[in-house]
Design a protein around this motif. Structure first.
Motif, PDB file in Angstrom:
ATOM      1  N   LYS A  90      34.154 -22.891 -62.065  1.00 44.01           N
ATOM      2  CA  LYS A  90      33.363 -21.831 -62.450  1.00 44.01           C
ATOM      3  C   LYS A  90      31.931 -22.590 -63.647  1.00 44.01           C
ATOM      4  O   LYS A  90      31.220 -22.298 -63.615  1.00 44.01           O
ATOM      5  CB  LYS A  90      34.005 -20.439 -63.348  1.00 44.01           C
ATOM      6  CG  LYS A  90      34.455 -20.000 -62.097  1.00 44.01           C
ATOM      7  CD  LYS A  90      34.590 -18.601 -63.493  1.00 44.01           C
ATOM      8  CE  LYS A  90      35.562 -17.650 -61.939  1.00 44.01           C
ATOM      9  NZ  LYS A  90      36.247 -16.491 -63.049  1.00 44.01           N
ATOM     10  N   ASP A  91      32.497 -23.612 -64.231  1.00 45.66           N
ATOM     11  CA  ASP A  91      31.992 -24.256 -65.279  1.00 45.66           C
ATOM     12  C   ASP A  91      30.629 -25.013 -64.655  1.00 45.66           C
ATOM     13  O   ASP A  91      30.323 -25.787 -65.367  1.00 45.66           O
ATOM     14  CB  ASP A  91      32.059 -24.235 -66.873  1.00 45.66           C
ATOM     15  CG  ASP A  91      33.508 -25.060 -66.469  1.00 45.66           C
ATOM     16  OD1 ASP A  91      33.593 -26.412 -65.437  1.00 45.66           O
ATOM     17  OD2 ASP A  91      34.614 -25.313 -67.231  1.00 45.66           O
ATOM     18  N   GLY A  92      30.728 -25.483 -63.479  1.00 49.17           N
ATOM     19  CA  GLY A  92      30.599 -26.603 -62.890  1.00 49.17           C
ATOM     20  C   GLY A  92      30.881 -28.454 -63.437  1.00 49.17           C
ATOM     21  O   GLY A  92      30.863 -29.294 -62.500  1.00 49.17           O
ATOM     22  N   THR A  93      32.362 -27.780 -63.760  1.00 50.42           N
ATOM     23  CA  THR A  93      32.951 -29.644 -63.838  1.00 50.42           C
ATOM     24  C   THR A  93      33.597 -29.475 -62.397  1.00 50.42           C
ATOM     25  O   THR A  93      33.395 -31.225 -62.394  1.00 50.42           O
ATOM     26  CB  THR A  93      34.052 -29.359 -64.733  1.00 50.42           C
ATOM     27  OG1 THR A  93      34.063 -28.828 -65.776  1.00 50.42           O
ATOM     28  CG2 THR A  93      34.789 -31.032 -64.943  1.00 50.42           C
ATOM     29  N   LEU A  94      33.499 -29.311 -62.289  1.00 51.65           N
ATOM     30  CA  LEU A  94      34.051 -29.908 -60.426  1.00 51.65           C
ATOM     31  C   LEU A  94      33.840 -28.749 -59.231  1.00 51.65           C
ATOM     32  O   LEU A  94      32.523 -27.966 -59.891  1.00 51.65           O
ATOM     33  CB  LEU A  94      36.378 -28.998 -60.127  1.00 51.65           C
ATOM     34  CG  LEU A  94      36.629 -29.704 -60.712  1.00 51.65           C
ATOM     35  CD1 LEU A  94      38.318 -28.578 -60.715  1.00 51.65           C
ATOM     36  CD2 LEU A  94      36.848 -30.768 -60.921  1.00 51.65           C
TER      37      LEU A  94
END
Length: 290
Positions: free
Chosen positions: A134-138
């Motif tokens: 969701k937060d774009g880390t993955l």
């Protein structure tokens, strides 16, 4: 230059430490400190405060963080659009079971098609994977869960995974063809780590059936669980793909766990905001046949 500072800001926020951020980014700690100071001067606000041994975002820092993430994302997207190259890094979050027993053949095919793309696997539990996607880390998450849905994510069901109760060949379960919750009364449980979805579902099923079952061991490593089962220290619930070879070699027995709520699926998730580069689309294409 300020984009570099925003990357540093994002790394400090993620790691909670100037020291760890310096290690992750390959900078001297003094450089991290200088970059954050210049960013604070630019915005006219203090972005971090010390909390114990870690650094915590101030209210101003929390306000800046989503903008920093979006600017970094847009910069990566712009590089892909301009260069039209299939290079870079693809970050995949998944659980240990799928890392070891499901993904390798897909990774081999992907490497053949995209030799210049680096693949980084982040082993974690499902809640962490979902939040990180969701937060774009993955870039991508591959989870083992009951049917999953989230308004921020695309979900693709890849296949159903059978869960089995494993025991030593000498265990009384060797007379059964399947295991129900009631069969487990009085047994010693060997559990996967906290945060594992099928562990949580098993314990819930046993509680709701008022089964007296003793959780005695907990491991974050599948091989440790299997070895303890082989030595007769207890029984465990694991996906069949993780134990199929050991069952075939008769090191353990594996019986389907029968319960109306136990329907688990390997599912691929990614953000609806995700920029779909050629490398990303190429990875998605691997699973179309599923």
């Amino acid at each position: 230059m300020e984009l570099t500072y925003l990357r540093t800001f994002h790394e400090v926020a993620k790691s909670g430490s100037f020291t760890r951020a310096a290690e992750n980014l390959g900078y001297a700690q003094s450089s991290i400190t200088t970059q954050i100071q210049r960013l604070e001067e630019s915005y006219g606000a203090v972005l971090f405060e010390r909390f114990g041994r870690s650094m915590r975002l101030t209210l101003a820092g929390e306000s800046l963080l989503p903008y920093a993430k979006e600017m970094i994302r847009l910069h990566e997207e712009s590089k892909e659009v301009v260069s039209r190259q299939t290079k870079g890094t693809l970050t995949i979050g998944t659980i240990e079971t799928l890392t070891a027993y499901y993904l390798p053949p897909y990774l081999q095919k992907y490497r053949e098609r995209f030799p210049d793309v680096s693949i980084m696997i982040q082993p974690a539990n499902e809640p962490f994977i979902i939040e990180s996607v969701k937060d774009g880390t993955l870039d991508v998450g591959i989870i083992l869960d009951p049917p999953f849905a989230d308004p921020e994510l695309h979900t693709q069901v890849l296949r159903e995974e059978e869960l089995v109760i494993i025991a030593s060949p000498e265990h009384r379960f060797n007379q059964l063809s399947k295991v129900k919750a009631g069969d487990m009364n009085g047994e010693t449980l060997i559990l996967t780590e906290d945060g594992c979805t099928y562990r949580a579902m098993l314990l819930k099923a046993l509680r709701s059936s008022q089964i007296d079952c003793k959780p005695s061991y907990e491991f974050g490593n599948l091989e440790a669980i299997k070895q303890c089962v082989m030595y007769g220290l207890g029984i465990a619930l694991l996906p069949r793909i993780a134990v199929a070879d050991d069952i075939d070699k008769k090191k353990i027995i594996g019986l389907p766990f029968v319960h109306p709520e136990f329907r688990f699926y390997t599912q691929l998730i990614y953000s609806k905001k995700k920029w779909q580069s050629k490398a990303f689309v190429g990875f998605m294409d691997l699973f179309e046949a599923e």
